[in-house]
Each structure stands twice: as C-alpha cells, then as structure tokens.
Design an enzyme around this catalytic site. Structure first.
Site, PDB file in Angstrom:
ATOM      1  N   ASP A  15       0.839  -1.194   0.000  1.00  0.00           N
ATOM      2  CA  ASP A  15       0.000   0.000   0.000  1.00  0.00           C
ATOM      3  C   ASP A  15       0.881   1.254   0.000  1.00  0.00           C
ATOM      4  O   ASP A  15       2.005   1.232   0.518  1.00  0.00           O
ATOM      5  CB  ASP A  15      -0.890   0.033   1.243  1.00  0.00           C
ATOM      6  CG  ASP A  15      -1.950  -1.058   1.227  1.00  0.00           C
ATOM      7  OD1 ASP A  15      -2.304  -1.527   0.133  1.00  0.00           O
ATOM      8  OD2 ASP A  15      -2.419  -1.439   2.323  1.00  0.00           O
TER       9      ASP A  15
ATOM     10  N   ASP B 253      -7.393   1.318   7.617  1.00  0.00           N
ATOM     11  CA  ASP B 253      -6.137   1.866   8.126  1.00  0.00           C
ATOM     12  C   ASP B 253      -6.353   3.329   8.504  1.00  0.00           C
ATOM     13  O   ASP B 253      -7.470   3.859   8.399  1.00  0.00           O
ATOM     14  CB  ASP B 253      -4.982   1.689   7.127  1.00  0.00           C
ATOM     15  CG  ASP B 253      -5.186   2.455   5.824  1.00  0.00           C
ATOM     16  OD1 ASP B 253      -6.055   3.357   5.760  1.00  0.00           O
ATOM     17  OD2 ASP B 253      -4.477   2.146   4.845  1.00  0.00           O
TER      18      ASP B 253
ATOM     19  N   ARG C 203      -4.522  -5.216   6.674  1.00  0.00           N
ATOM     20  CA  ARG C 203      -5.620  -4.364   7.124  1.00  0.00           C
ATOM     21  C   ARG C 203      -6.843  -5.192   7.505  1.00  0.00           C
ATOM     22  O   ARG C 203      -7.583  -4.850   8.430  1.00  0.00           O
ATOM     23  CB  ARG C 203      -5.977  -3.352   6.033  1.00  0.00           C
ATOM     24  CG  ARG C 203      -4.941  -2.253   5.857  1.00  0.00           C
ATOM     25  CD  ARG C 203      -5.301  -1.348   4.695  1.00  0.00           C
ATOM     26  NE  ARG C 203      -5.157  -2.011   3.414  1.00  0.00           N
ATOM     27  CZ  ARG C 203      -5.870  -1.721   2.325  1.00  0.00           C
ATOM     28  NH1 ARG C 203      -6.816  -0.794   2.390  1.00  0.00           N
ATOM     29  NH2 ARG C 203      -5.662  -2.346   1.192  1.00  0.00           N
TER      30      ARG C 203
END
Length: 303
Positions: free
Chosen positions: A47, A89, A180
C-alpha cells in the site's frame, strides 16, 4: 519486423526499502528509469502508506516473478483499537468508534484464530476486481461492495508489544494477505474495533531488511555504474526454489524449449524448480523422470 524494446537489457533484482507516500508501481517505474532498463516488475504490492521490502525484477528476472510473489512474506504492523475506518487503516474515514479495549491476554488468546488456513475478506479499498473494475476505484465513487472471502495461509502471528490503545504484531503469511483485514477482523472479534496505524514488510522470501536498498539511493545514484552495482544476479532470486543441475546438452535443449537431461536435482517430481548449467540459470520448470521440463526459459543476447 518486431519492434526493439527501448532501454538496456539488464537482468537481476533490486530489493528496495519502499518509503511511505509512494505506490509500488511508482517505485518500479523509478528503478526502471534510473537503470534505463528494458523491463521491470515487482513481487507483491505494498500500500502507498506502507513501508519495507519491495522486490523489483529486471529483464529476464520478471519471468520468475510468480515464484517470488507466492513466497512467504513477513510484516510488522501496529493496530489501533477503538475505531473502524473506511480503508481499515489510519488514512480512511472513521466509520464507528468504541470505548472497549482488550487486555493483552485477550489479544494473545485470539491469535490462534488468525493462524493457519483462514478465510479473509479484502478491504473495500483493495486491488480486487469487481465486475472488471478495481475495488478501490468503486470505493472512491462511494460504492460499498460485498467482497467474497478468500483463503489465506498465515504461518505465524505473534504479539510484539501491547498497550491499552494499540498492539504491534508480526505476521508471516502467503500470497494475497491483507494486513488491514487482520486488524479489522481482530478488532471486531475482540469487540473493540481496530485499524492499521503503521505497516512494514520486513521479509519477502529469503530476503530481509539487511538486503534492502533505501529508495533514496536510487535517486542519488540514478544512471550511474554505482547503481548498476546494486543489481543482484538472477540466481539470487531463484534461491527460494530447488535447483536442478543440467548437462551442457540438457541446457541446449532447454534453451530451445525442450526437456533437458539432468545431472542432479533437489526437486521432487512435479515441484517448481530452476535449471542451471555450470551455475547459470537456464529455465524455470519441473523435473519429471530424469528430465527437466521448462515452463519459462531465460533468454540472453549471448545464448
């Protein structure tokens, strides 16, 4: 006539320590440009907000990317309790809050439920495709999706540290894991909600943080011989696979896409492996009845 690919025919690997705030694709593009390489790819997306190991394959090494992508990867991540977010997140919008907090004993007792073969629903903001579109694109348009659960193998999940409002965990898992989702699902199971605050990939395959080149070095050394010197040889990335040593005649056959004679092989029948001749990788494939059957052949200008 086939069009010649622009750039230099560089083959090998670069293990980059990706900083936060940049996409994995942007890192690959920068490395490719800095080396003037013809071709590049990466072994597993991180990410934009995540940091850590991003393995970049160059040239013929891209043919081995599937093996590296399937390799186990280890993450260290911090989970904040007390809030669920739209992205699972800290970058997302807070959707719900909770005052409850788990004890350290509660967290430890929950870890086995997230270890082994588990089912995991990807985050709404993920690269999963829904009717041909990426979930993150649909999420940006405000659509809420029912994403199907996917299998994930979690080899280990350990508690590193704990306080009232957050924990730090270390997880080693197979391909397709969403850290996540672990934070979200663990928070839900503990009745306190949760999301990822910090995420770092610390190992991928056999490579660790000690092997990584800071991304800033790519910018400092771009288009110089010093950057070329940081490219790891093709065989380094193949170390996660068993090796099958082939004869010179066997290597010649393999280079033409045919089965080749083996002299020695570490792989079991049908197991993915790489073939070599005098220590140089020739192909990826499998051993069957004393011969190596190639699936992908490495092609170099001098072969």
């Amino acid at each position: 006539m086939a069009r010649r690919r622009k750039g230099r025919p560089i083959t090998g690997w670069m293990v980059i320590d990706k900083p936060a705030g940049i996409t994995s694709s942007a890192v690959v593009n920068k490395v490719r440009w800095a080396l003037e390489a013809q071709k590049a790819g990466h072994a597993g997306t991180l990410d934009p907000d995540a940091t850590g190991l991003l393995v970049v394959a160059l040239g013929e090494a891209t043919k081995a990317l599937s093996a590296l992508t399937d390799a186990l990867k280890t993450y260290e991540f911090t989970v904040n309790w007390g809030a669920a977010t739209s992205t699972d997140d800290a970058s997302g919008e807070v959707l719900e809050q909770c005052e409850a907090r788990p004890s350290e004993a509660d967290v430890r007792a929950m870890l086995p439920d997230f270890t082994g073969d588990i089912m995991q629903v990807p985050p709404q903001v993920s690269a999963v495709k829904v009717d041909g579109q990426r979930a993150y694109d649909l999420a940006r348009e405000g659509e809420v999706m029912e994403l199907a659960a996917r299998p994930l193998f979690v080899e280990t999940l350990e508690l590193v540290s704990a306080s009232r409002d957050q924990v730090t965990l270390r997880m080693t898992c197979g391909k397709g894991g969403y850290v996540r989702s672990i934070a979200r699902d663990m928070g839900a199971a503990l009745g306190c909600l949760g999301h990822v605050q910090h995420l770092r990939r610390v190992e991928t395959g056999h490579w660790t943080e000690a092997d990584a080149v800071p991304f800033s070095r790519i910018e400092e050394l771009e288009r110089t011989p010093a950057l070329d010197a940081l490219v790891r040889p093709l065989v380094d990335g193949l170390a996660i696979l068993p090796e099958c040593r082939c004869s010179t005649a066997g290597g010649h056959a393999l280079r033409h896409g045919n089965p080749g004679e083996m002299l020695e092989c570490q792989a079991g029948t049908g197991e993915l492996a790489f073939a070599s001749v005098d220590g140089a990788p020739v192909a990826i494939g499998e051993a069957v009845a004393g011969q190596f059957h190639p699936k992908r052949v490495f092609v170099f200008a001098d072969t």
